[in-house]
Motif scaffolding. Structure first.
Motif, mmCIF file in Angstrom:
data_model
loop_
_atom_site.group_PDB
_atom_site.id
_atom_site.type_symbol
_atom_site.label_atom_id
_atom_site.label_comp_id
_atom_site.label_asym_id
_atom_site.label_seq_id
_atom_site.Cartn_x
_atom_site.Cartn_y
_atom_site.Cartn_z
ATOM 1 N N LYS A 215 0.827 -1.205 0.000
ATOM 2 C CA LYS A 215 0.000 0.000 0.000
ATOM 3 C C LYS A 215 0.867 1.264 0.000
ATOM 4 N N ALA A 216 1.998 1.200 0.714
ATOM 5 C CA ALA A 216 2.883 2.357 0.810
ATOM 6 C C ALA A 216 3.817 2.487 -0.387
ATOM 7 N N GLY A 217 3.738 1.541 -1.329
ATOM 8 C CA GLY A 217 4.600 1.584 -2.494
ATOM 9 C C GLY A 217 6.024 1.142 -2.216
ATOM 10 N N ARG A 218 6.221 0.449 -1.103
ATOM 11 C CA ARG A 218 7.560 -0.021 -0.735
ATOM 12 C C ARG A 218 7.786 -1.466 -1.161
ATOM 13 N N ALA A 219 6.717 -2.115 -1.624
ATOM 14 C CA ALA A 219 6.791 -3.472 -2.177
ATOM 15 C C ALA A 219 5.760 -3.572 -3.278
ATOM 16 N N TYR A 220 5.956 -4.575 -4.156
ATOM 17 C CA TYR A 220 5.043 -4.763 -5.289
ATOM 18 C C TYR A 220 4.485 -6.177 -5.258
ATOM 19 N N LYS A 221 3.233 -6.298 -5.703
ATOM 20 C CA LYS A 221 2.522 -7.570 -5.626
ATOM 21 C C LYS A 221 1.870 -7.868 -6.964
ATOM 22 N N ALA A 222 1.923 -9.135 -7.387
ATOM 23 C CA ALA A 222 1.294 -9.512 -8.657
ATOM 24 C C ALA A 222 0.922 -10.986 -8.634
ATOM 25 N N ASP A 223 -0.049 -11.339 -9.472
ATOM 26 C CA ASP A 223 -0.465 -12.733 -9.571
ATOM 27 C C ASP A 223 0.384 -13.529 -10.551
ATOM 28 N N THR A 224 1.170 -12.815 -11.359
ATOM 29 C CA THR A 224 2.068 -13.496 -12.307
ATOM 30 C C THR A 224 3.430 -12.818 -12.276
ATOM 31 N N LEU A 225 4.450 -13.572 -12.673
ATOM 32 C CA LEU A 225 5.784 -12.993 -12.750
ATOM 33 C C LEU A 225 5.859 -11.941 -13.847
ATOM 34 N N GLU A 226 5.075 -12.149 -14.925
ATOM 35 C CA GLU A 226 5.055 -11.164 -16.010
ATOM 36 C C GLU A 226 4.561 -9.812 -15.503
ATOM 37 N N ASP A 227 3.481 -9.841 -14.723
ATOM 38 C CA ASP A 227 2.928 -8.593 -14.196
ATOM 39 C C ASP A 227 3.888 -7.959 -13.190
ATOM 40 N N LEU A 228 4.521 -8.805 -12.365
ATOM 41 C CA LEU A 228 5.473 -8.284 -11.390
ATOM 42 C C LEU A 228 6.640 -7.593 -12.098
ATOM 43 N N ALA A 229 7.142 -8.240 -13.171
ATOM 44 C CA ALA A 229 8.240 -7.650 -13.940
ATOM 45 C C ALA A 229 7.832 -6.300 -14.519
ATOM 46 N N LYS A 230 6.610 -6.210 -15.006
ATOM 47 C CA LYS A 230 6.117 -4.963 -15.579
ATOM 48 C C LYS A 230 6.081 -3.861 -14.516
ATOM 49 N N GLN A 231 5.632 -4.211 -13.320
ATOM 50 C CA GLN A 231 5.519 -3.228 -12.254
ATOM 51 C C GLN A 231 6.881 -2.675 -11.829
ATOM 52 N N ILE A 232 7.901 -3.528 -11.828
ATOM 53 C CA ILE A 232 9.213 -3.090 -11.349
ATOM 54 C C ILE A 232 10.146 -2.667 -12.487
ATOM 55 N N GLY A 233 9.653 -2.747 -13.720
ATOM 56 C CA GLY A 233 10.436 -2.302 -14.859
ATOM 57 C C GLY A 233 11.524 -3.261 -15.294
ATOM 58 N N ALA A 234 11.363 -4.549 -14.978
ATOM 59 C CA ALA A 234 12.347 -5.560 -15.365
ATOM 60 C C ALA A 234 11.893 -6.302 -16.616
ATOM 61 N N ASN A 235 12.818 -6.977 -17.279
ATOM 62 C CA ASN A 235 12.487 -7.792 -18.443
ATOM 63 C C ASN A 235 11.743 -9.043 -17.983
ATOM 64 N N PRO A 236 10.496 -9.262 -18.449
ATOM 65 C CA PRO A 236 9.698 -10.396 -17.983
ATOM 66 C C PRO A 236 10.369 -11.753 -18.243
ATOM 67 N N ASP A 237 10.971 -11.922 -19.432
ATOM 68 C CA ASP A 237 11.614 -13.199 -19.748
ATOM 69 C C ASP A 237 12.792 -13.457 -18.819
ATOM 70 N N ASN A 238 13.552 -12.431 -18.533
ATOM 71 C CA ASN A 238 14.689 -12.593 -17.621
ATOM 72 C C ASN A 238 14.233 -13.010 -16.227
ATOM 73 N N LEU A 239 13.183 -12.346 -15.742
ATOM 74 C CA LEU A 239 12.694 -12.661 -14.403
ATOM 75 C C LEU A 239 12.150 -14.086 -14.354
ATOM 76 N N LYS A 240 11.384 -14.480 -15.365
ATOM 77 C CA LYS A 240 10.843 -15.846 -15.391
ATOM 78 C C LYS A 240 11.962 -16.876 -15.448
ATOM 79 N N ASN A 241 12.998 -16.609 -16.230
ATOM 80 C CA ASN A 241 14.121 -17.543 -16.326
ATOM 81 C C ASN A 241 14.890 -17.620 -15.007
#
Length: 596
Positions: A465-491
């Protein structure tokens, strides 16, 4: 003095609103300094906005109230009380922040500043630091058996133990409250504990703890000090439990501990340690006195023996004589940027590196002891963690629950280090990443529910809620939220999960595993390097007696905790610091009480 435990319970049960009416020596505000009235302002606390109400007449600030806040009870309470008091007392917003609650303190000051801006105040004048009127200081003399300098974990352990060995004790604490770094720590305590470890299928031994501590510090620590430390770690837990402190049954591996032998208290942060000591002290207050806002400035030496301490209080000058001994327990110097840079040989410039410490550990005790002839060892060994909050450098907001269930990825979403390695190894690797920044990645295994709390008493829902952590139901969505490459994070996660299955050493050398990262929701939290612990300091022997440059004992002087050197070598294992405060705090207290 109310019982510490009772006060903590009351503070946990309700929000606090303070109204403070001014008294004492003030800065001259001048006629027409303010537009009379009541104004509100907001500042950023550690858990959100702090709202204050400030009342002024034409010439002065007459009252300050904290109206709303979401700060941590038991940690930020003093900041929310004393900062408003001091603002009114000194007619200044240049007052000192509170140790262990720096962010909360700055939040109150920011809020008051904004309110005063609305009142037409000259902010530049109000930001001037108030000066003491030294001519009006009272002279106080104290005569006890043992004086302890520092009211953090090691100092209070020494005070309690000295009393248990028959001594009348005085504790001098320069900050407005006791607790030091201990009360804001993650509170992990390393000790070989067959009963608890056996339940988790963990094999351990005192020899293994010794080897990992000694070799983990590059074998530059004093072997006899390491041996004393590991052999007395578990008896320290038994001692704390005998006074009512409770530890959870589960053993975990804290960051950089290298092995699952870390104990977690039932109470949040390090409040359990301090509460335990203060409960004992309250019951024995006739023989143990604590003076806060009392900064020790000089050791009194007579005929080659330390016999007391000179100190400055808020309104007094103190001369405290100790018939048996003085214990130095003032912490390290991670909060002293100039001192860090003076001794640093391992890292690049540390000027802009924030710290996990409160504002108090500035090397005062080390300076005093050195002036009295003490030898200093290992001063160049300064520990940085890869786990600092990007804004404050503090450990708060860290989403990890233990080493085995999480990975680190850089901004591209790639792993880059063994997440179970030494702290210096991980931090060096982090400095090589873009912006020296990383994400901690984990899943529901670490947070079964949204109200599950981290090691700093913060729920994952609060952090999201405070924006100090991020939450997602998929790794793809989590990667999008933190600005990371989704394929890299999944691998990265997939490779980690394969290693969890095989328990084999991976390409980074990792060997500590438990659960896969495969169950939504997935979480990410940002972390950066931060100054954490200074391994160097005053040289002591296994009896906690301070040694001079010739290796001889300085009579009457003892030391414990982070102010000492020679115990952790070039790198301290995670979870060894709290054990250190207890082990050598107890030894120093006993030795001082015996006049050894």
């Amino acid at each position: 003095m109310k019982k510490f435990k009772k006060a903590l319970v009351l503070l946990l049960s309700a929000l606090m609103v303070f109204s403070i009416i001014g008294c004492g020596k003030t800065q001259k505000s001048g006629k027409g300094a303010f537009k009379p009235g009541t104004y509100t302002g907001e500042g950023e606390g550690i858990h959100g906005k702090i709202q204050v109400e400030v009342t002024v007449d034409e010439n002065k600030i007459t009252a300050v109230k904290v109206l709303k806040h979401d700060e941590t009870p038991g940690v930020s309470d003093l900041a929310l009380k004393k900062i408003p008091e001091d603002i009114v007392k000194y007619q200044s917003i240049g007052v000192d922040t509170i140790a262990g609650a720096t962010v909360s303190s700055k939040g109150v000051l920011e809020a008051v500043k904004k309110a005063l801006e609305k009142a037409g105040a000259n902010i530049k004048d109000l930001e001037k630091k108030p000066e003491k009127d030294k001519a009006s200081l009272k002279k106080i003399e104290k005569n006890v058996d043992v004086v302890v300098i520092g009211g953090g974990g090691s100092g209070l352990a020494a005070a309690v133990t000295a009393h248990q060995n028959g001594a009348k004790v005085l504790v001098l604490e320069k900050m407005p409250k006791v607790g030091g770094n201990t009360i804001i720590s993650g509170a992990a305590y390393n000790a070989v504990d067959p009963k608890r470890q056996a339940k988790a299928g963990v094999e351990d031994s005192v020899d293994k703890h010794y080897t990992q501590t000694y070799e983990g510090g590059d074998k530059v620590a004093k072997p006899e000090m390491v041996r004393t430390f590991v052999e007395n770690a578990y008896p320290g837990i038994e001692w704390l439990e005998s006074m009512g402190m409770q530890f959870k049954d589960d053993i975990f591996t804290v960051l950089g501990a290298l092995w699952p032998r870390s104990h977690k208290p039932v109470k949040p942060l390090g409040t359990g340690y301090i509460e335990t000591y203060m409960n004992y002290i309250e019951k024995n207050k006739a023989d143990i006195e604590i003076m806060v806002n009392s900064k020790a400035t000089e050791l009194i030496v007579e005929n080659g023996k330390v016999v007391g301490v000179k100190a400055e209080g808020a309104d007094d000058e103190i001369v405290a004589k100790a018939s048996k001994g003085v214990v130095m327990a003032t912490g390290g110097f991670a909060a002293n940027v100039e001192m860090r840079n003076k001794y640093n040989k391992m890292w690049s410039d540390l000027t802009n590196i924030k710290t996990t410490n409160h504002v108090g550990p500035t090397g005062d005790g080390i300076f005093m002891a050195e002036k009295a002839g003490a030898n200093l060892v290992g001063m160049e060994h300064i520990q940085l963690l890869p786990m600092g909050d990007p804004k404050t450098g503090s450990l708060s907001g860290n989403i990890e629950q233990g080493v085995e269930n999480r990975i680190f990825v850089n901004k591209d979403g790639n792993r880059f280090v063994d997440e179970g390695a030494r702290r210096d190894v991980m931090t060096k690797a982090l400095f090589e990443q873009k912006d020296a920044s990383m994400w901690v990645i984990l899943d529901k295994h670490s947070y079964p529910t949204g109200d599950t709390k981290n090691n700093f008493n913060e729920s994952i829902d609060e952090l999201v809620k405070a924006g100090r952590a991020y939450k997602a139901d998929t790794l793809e969505d989590l990667a999008k939220q933190i600005g990371a490459n989704p394929d890299n994070l999944k691998n990265a996660v997939a490779e980690f999960n394969k290693s969890v299955e095989t328990k084999a050493k991976d390409k980074f050398g990792r060997t500590l595993y438990k659960d896969k990262i495969d169950t939504a929701p997935f979480y990410a939290g940002a972390r950066v390097p931060t100054a954490h612990h200074t391994m160097g300091g005053i040289e002591i022997n296994p009896s906690a007696q301070v040694l001079d440059k010739n290796g001889k004992v300085i009579r009457g002087l003892y030391a414990a905790g982070e102010t000492t050197g020679g115990i952790h070598g070039s790198n301290r294992l995670g979870g060894n610091a709290l054990a250190d405060t207890v082990v050598f705090g107890r030894i120093a207290g006993k030795s001082a009480a015996e006049g050894k």
